[in-house]
Enzyme design. Structure first.
Site, short mmCIF file in Angstrom:
data_model
loop_
_atom_site.label_atom_id
_atom_site.label_comp_id
_atom_site.label_asym_id
_atom_site.label_seq_id
_atom_site.Cartn_x
_atom_site.Cartn_y
_atom_site.Cartn_z
CG ASP A 118 -0.36 0.06 2.50
OD1 ASP A 118 0.76 -0.48 2.64
OD2 ASP A 118 -0.95 0.63 3.43
CG ASP A 142 1.30 -7.42 5.97
OD1 ASP A 142 1.88 -8.34 6.57
OD2 ASP A 142 1.73 -6.25 5.94
NE ARG A 177 6.15 -25.06 28.90
CZ ARG A 177 7.44 -25.19 28.64
NH1 ARG A 177 7.84 -25.30 27.39
NH2 ARG A 177 8.33 -25.23 29.59
O1 F6P Z 1 4.18 -5.41 5.58
C1 F6P Z 1 4.98 -6.52 5.82
C2 F6P Z 1 5.43 -6.57 7.25
O2 F6P Z 1 6.21 -7.73 7.43
C3 F6P Z 1 4.32 -6.50 8.29
O3 F6P Z 1 3.64 -7.72 8.46
C4 F6P Z 1 5.09 -6.04 9.49
O4 F6P Z 1 4.24 -5.36 10.39
C5 F6P Z 1 6.12 -5.11 8.92
O5 F6P Z 1 6.25 -5.46 7.55
C6 F6P Z 1 7.47 -5.21 9.58
O6 F6P Z 1 8.31 -4.25 9.04
P1 F6P Z 1 9.89 -4.20 9.27
O7 F6P Z 1 10.51 -5.11 8.24
O8 F6P Z 1 10.25 -2.78 9.04
O9 F6P Z 1 10.17 -4.68 10.65
#
Ligand code: F6P
Length: 363
Positions: A118, A142, A177
């Site tokens: 996005d 995502d 657990r």
């Molecule tokens: O958009 C992909 C993603 O992996 C998300 O699921 C996650 O919140 C974010 O990117 C993590 O970003 P970074 O690689 O900056 O830690």
């Protein structure tokens, strides 16, 4: 150009775009390094047929990527030649899009294929508005990109998460657990919902359905009293308690989208252990979900998306995102996608199916 977080299938798209452009249309192809950052820093290189051979199955991106740069809000750091006059006195954001367009013109590049999520598409739409010919290809683990039913990379992430949860089940059962597994997904619960259902998670907690901790604990305790000595809770990183807030792991100050989520599994495991007296552990799958070889599904989807992007460009399209809608490849205007995300509808058929097999959503 590949932008945003990396994702399995990026190389498959680069290969499909490049090979189609060269073999079918005798075009020249340039690769932009590290997403929009490479465009800003004029780091572009020609891509040949050979450069993109043998990369179909390779995870990551041969071009590199970047998820902290937006050419319309480019962070200028203090200590550089540029003055820093942000409220924090550390960083200010500048529009450098005109110089990016200039760089493309200097190289005689007629069209840009932006492979991203996005954030990348919001900038792509803004470039298109300025007259650049842009076609987007929908990427992200995502699956939250508006306009398409599915993004490439999602299937691989779900497969990786499901395999991990399957493994955690055997250790959870051996130790009696509660195992709380945190998956990625930002503000959408697609990965948690799909991997949770695929692995038979007992509780699935997603951002779209705020949970009540008492409900989660009661469900786990009831399982225990029915003789199920362990439970699996699959939690999306963006899930939150009813009336509560998402757990933030990091603020990336130089990014126009600074918030990074993470850490909810630890909070939940502590709460569950305290309230139920059942031993609980937290596991965060993290970037493992973004790495590795794309599944066959993602290789096919990425190849189809890349080929379709080229066909759209050749047909004269100037501002579209390739999408898969109701099983068919088509496209939507980039301007329709900009600034939106696709979350899980609360009445999604998979949520209904999961509830029918007694999955708890904490509501
Ligand atoms: O958009 C992909 C993603 O992996 C998300 O699921 C996650 O919140 C974010 O990117 C993590 O970003 P970074 O690689 O900056 O830690």
């Amino acid at each position: 150009m590949t932008g945003g977080g990396d994702c399995p299938g990026l190389n498959a798209v680069i290969r499909a775009v490049t090979k189609t452009a060269i073999t079918r249309y005798s075009m020249k192809v340039w690769g932009i390094e590290d997403g929009y950052l490479g465009l800003i820093e004029k780091r572009l290189r020609p891509l040949s047929f050979e450069d993109v051979s043998h990369i179909l199955t390779l995870g990551g991106t041969i071009l590199g990527t970047n998820n902290i740069v937006d050419p319309f809000k480019f962070a200028v750091r203090s200590g550089t030649a540029e003055p820093a006059n942000s409220p924090q006195g550390k960083v200010r954001f500048k529009d450098v899009s005109d110089s990016c367009i200039q760089t493309l013109a200097e190289k005689q590049i007629d069209a840009l294929v932006c492979i991203g999520g996005d954030g990348t598409m919001t900038s792509a739409a803004a470039f298109a508005k300025k007259g650049l010919t842009v076609v987007g290809v929908p990427k992200t683990i995502d699956n939250d990109l508006w306009g398409t039913d599915i993004t490439f990379g999602f299937n691989t992430a779900v497969t990786t998460a499901t395999e991990a949860i399957d493994k955690l089940r055997t250790t959870a059962s051996s130790h009696h657990r509660v195992m709380v597994v945190e998956v990625m997904g930002r503000y959408a619960g697609w990965i948690a919902l799909h991997s949770g259902v695929a692995s038979g998670g007992d509780c699935i907690l997603i951002p779209e359905i705020p949970y009540r901790i008492e409900k989660v604990c009661r469900f786990v305790q009831q399982r225990n009293s029915r003789g199920k000595s362990y439970s699996i809770v699959v939690v999306a990183e963006g899930a939150k308690e009813s009336g509560g807030k998402m757990v933030v792991s990091k603020n990336v100050v130089f990014s126009p989208y600074p918030v990074r989520l993470g850490g909810i599994a630890y909070k939940l495991a502590d709460q569950i252990e305290r309230l139920t007296k059942l031993e609980s552990r937290a596991v965060t799958l993290g970037h493992i979900q973004r790495g590795g070889t794309p599944t066959p599904y993602d290789r096919i989807l990425a190849t189809s998306f890349g080929f379709t992007a080229m066909e759209l460009l050749v047909s004269g399209v100037k501002d579209r995102l390739v999408v898969l809608k109701d099983g068919k490849l088509s496209s939507v205007p980039l301007s329709q996608v900009a600034g939106k995300i696709k979350t899980v509808p609360k009445n999604h058929p998979l949520i209904k199916a999961a509830r029918a097999v007694n999955t708890c959503f904490g509501d």
